[in-house]
Design a protein around this motif. Sequence first.
Motif, short mmCIF file in Angstrom:
data_model
loop_
_atom_site.label_atom_id
_atom_site.label_comp_id
_atom_site.label_asym_id
_atom_site.label_seq_id
_atom_site.Cartn_x
_atom_site.Cartn_y
_atom_site.Cartn_z
N ARG A 159 0.84 -1.19 0.00
CA ARG A 159 0.00 0.00 0.00
C ARG A 159 0.88 1.24 0.00
NH1 ARG A 159 -5.25 -0.40 0.43
NH2 ARG A 159 -5.56 1.64 1.36
N LEU A 160 0.28 2.35 -0.38
CA LEU A 160 1.01 3.61 -0.35
C LEU A 160 0.08 4.75 0.04
CD1 LEU A 160 0.24 5.36 -3.14
CD2 LEU A 160 1.79 3.72 -4.18
N GLN A 161 0.69 5.76 0.63
CA GLN A 161 -0.01 6.99 0.98
C GLN A 161 0.25 7.99 -0.14
OE1 GLN A 161 -1.55 7.96 4.19
NE2 GLN A 161 -2.19 9.85 3.16
N LEU A 162 -0.79 8.63 -0.63
CA LEU A 162 -0.63 9.60 -1.71
C LEU A 162 -1.30 10.91 -1.34
CD1 LEU A 162 -0.93 9.04 -5.50
CD2 LEU A 162 -2.24 10.89 -4.46
N VAL A 163 -0.56 11.99 -1.49
CA VAL A 163 -1.14 13.33 -1.32
C VAL A 163 -0.86 14.13 -2.59
CG1 VAL A 163 -0.93 13.34 1.19
CG2 VAL A 163 0.94 14.22 -0.19
N ALA A 164 -1.74 15.04 -2.91
CA ALA A 164 -1.58 15.86 -4.10
C ALA A 164 -2.48 17.07 -3.97
CB ALA A 164 -1.94 15.05 -5.36
N LYS A 165 -2.43 17.93 -4.97
CA LYS A 165 -3.36 19.06 -5.05
C LYS A 165 -3.97 19.09 -6.44
CE LYS A 165 -1.35 21.94 -1.45
NZ LYS A 165 -0.68 23.22 -1.12
N ALA A 166 -5.23 19.43 -6.50
CA ALA A 166 -5.91 19.60 -7.78
C ALA A 166 -6.08 21.09 -8.03
CB ALA A 166 -7.26 18.89 -7.76
N ASP A 167 -5.54 21.55 -9.14
CA ASP A 167 -5.64 22.96 -9.53
C ASP A 167 -6.79 23.08 -10.54
OD1 ASP A 167 -5.37 25.54 -10.40
OD2 ASP A 167 -3.22 25.41 -10.82
N LEU A 168 -7.87 23.75 -10.11
CA LEU A 168 -9.05 23.89 -10.97
C LEU A 168 -8.93 25.06 -11.94
CD1 LEU A 168 -11.90 23.13 -8.42
CD2 LEU A 168 -10.52 21.57 -9.79
N ASN A 169 -7.79 25.71 -11.94
CA ASN A 169 -7.50 26.79 -12.89
C ASN A 169 -8.46 27.97 -12.74
OD1 ASN A 169 -5.67 27.64 -14.85
ND2 ASN A 169 -6.94 26.98 -16.56
N ASN A 170 -9.00 28.08 -11.53
CA ASN A 170 -9.91 29.20 -11.24
C ASN A 170 -9.54 29.85 -9.91
OD1 ASN A 170 -10.69 27.31 -9.38
ND2 ASN A 170 -12.82 27.12 -10.10
N GLY A 171 -8.27 29.59 -9.52
CA GLY A 171 -7.79 30.13 -8.26
C GLY A 171 -7.99 29.21 -7.09
N GLU A 172 -8.63 28.07 -7.30
CA GLU A 172 -8.91 27.14 -6.21
C GLU A 172 -7.99 25.92 -6.29
OE1 GLU A 172 -12.61 24.67 -4.14
OE2 GLU A 172 -12.88 25.61 -6.10
N LEU A 173 -7.29 25.64 -5.19
CA LEU A 173 -6.48 24.43 -5.06
C LEU A 173 -7.18 23.50 -4.07
CD1 LEU A 173 -2.82 25.81 -4.80
CD2 LEU A 173 -3.86 24.65 -6.75
N VAL A 174 -7.40 22.27 -4.49
CA VAL A 174 -8.11 21.31 -3.65
C VAL A 174 -7.13 20.25 -3.17
CG1 VAL A 174 -10.00 19.65 -3.51
CG2 VAL A 174 -10.22 21.68 -4.98
N PRO A 175 -6.92 20.12 -1.84
CA PRO A 175 -6.01 19.08 -1.33
C PRO A 175 -6.62 17.69 -1.46
CG PRO A 175 -7.03 20.27 0.49
CD PRO A 175 -7.48 20.96 -0.77
N LEU A 176 -5.76 16.72 -1.80
CA LEU A 176 -6.18 15.33 -1.94
C LEU A 176 -5.28 14.47 -1.06
CD1 LEU A 176 -6.31 15.15 -5.87
CD2 LEU A 176 -8.09 15.99 -4.32
N SER A 177 -5.87 13.47 -0.41
CA SER A 177 -5.10 12.56 0.44
C SER A 177 -5.80 11.21 0.48
CB SER A 177 -4.96 13.12 1.86
OG SER A 177 -4.24 12.22 2.69
N MET A 178 -5.01 10.14 0.31
CA MET A 178 -5.62 8.81 0.30
C MET A 178 -4.54 7.75 0.49
SD MET A 178 -6.19 8.54 -3.82
CE MET A 178 -6.17 10.32 -4.09
N THR A 179 -4.97 6.52 0.81
CA THR A 179 -4.09 5.36 0.75
C THR A 179 -4.63 4.45 -0.35
OG1 THR A 179 -5.34 4.17 2.45
CG2 THR A 179 -3.43 5.47 3.17
N LEU A 180 -3.71 3.73 -1.00
CA LEU A 180 -4.06 2.88 -2.13
C LEU A 180 -3.35 1.55 -2.03
CD1 LEU A 180 -3.26 5.59 -4.82
CD2 LEU A 180 -5.55 4.70 -4.46
#
Length: 264
Positions: A159-180
């Motif tokens: 398994r792994l832990q993954l974090v990232a950010k989604a850039d919606l190109n409208n000034g909003e950054l959405v944090p993402l976090s999960m295990t897979l």
Amino acid sequence: MFGGLTGLQDPKGTDWGERMLNTVASQTIRHLFSMSESVEVFVRCYPSSKLLQGSIDSFKMTGRGLVIRKDFAVEEMSFETDAVAIDFGSVLKGKLSLKQPTQAIAQVILSEAGINQAFNAELVKKRLLNLSVPSLTALSGGEPVSFTEVHVQLLPENRLQLVAKADLNNGELVPLSMTLTIGIERRRRVSFKDPKIELEQVPEGQREISQTLSVALVEILDNMVDLDRFDLDGVKMRLNRLETEGQKLIFSGYAEIERIPNSA
């Protein structure tokens, strides 16, 4: 030279033909990689007279600190064959060529740091940036969506832990976090399954969209890591298993070697 090829041994008992083959093979294999910390090749051919017919008993390569296609770091790679038919004339020219395809038992070890470095490679970034898939642009008001700052941490039991950010190109950054859970499909594709999405650290107002974007990122990753995209020319890797061990991801399987490539 031919005296050496037919059985001459040095004082240490190393067959001269084997030593020549080791030297030529090491130089050939080293050039397959953009960078290499060390590449060691051990060729067995006894007696050396068999080399005149292009027959060797076994071939083993071990490499450390390798870089494939300038961006993909491999901590260790090894493969080993049984008997192999080679072109003797190519050896005399300082090259190594196969007379016929062969298979080798293979192992590849990636480090956690090397995996994270790969997310900055152009081949990977083009699959994560400026995505105009309707399911994503519906969340961003029609703007392309990018996944950035992707970072993984290897965990026990594949398994792994993954974090990232989604850039919606409208000034909003959405944090993402999960295990897979990671696995192997069809012996050539690394799969990303069973996501456990973590929303505790996500602002409450972004949790729903974070959930949706996390699922989308998993789908992208699940379709991204196909070994055929990373193969060296003439060499195909096929995987039997993978396992996480500390900060290492270990793949084992075999390599189908049609020919020795000229370069990485």
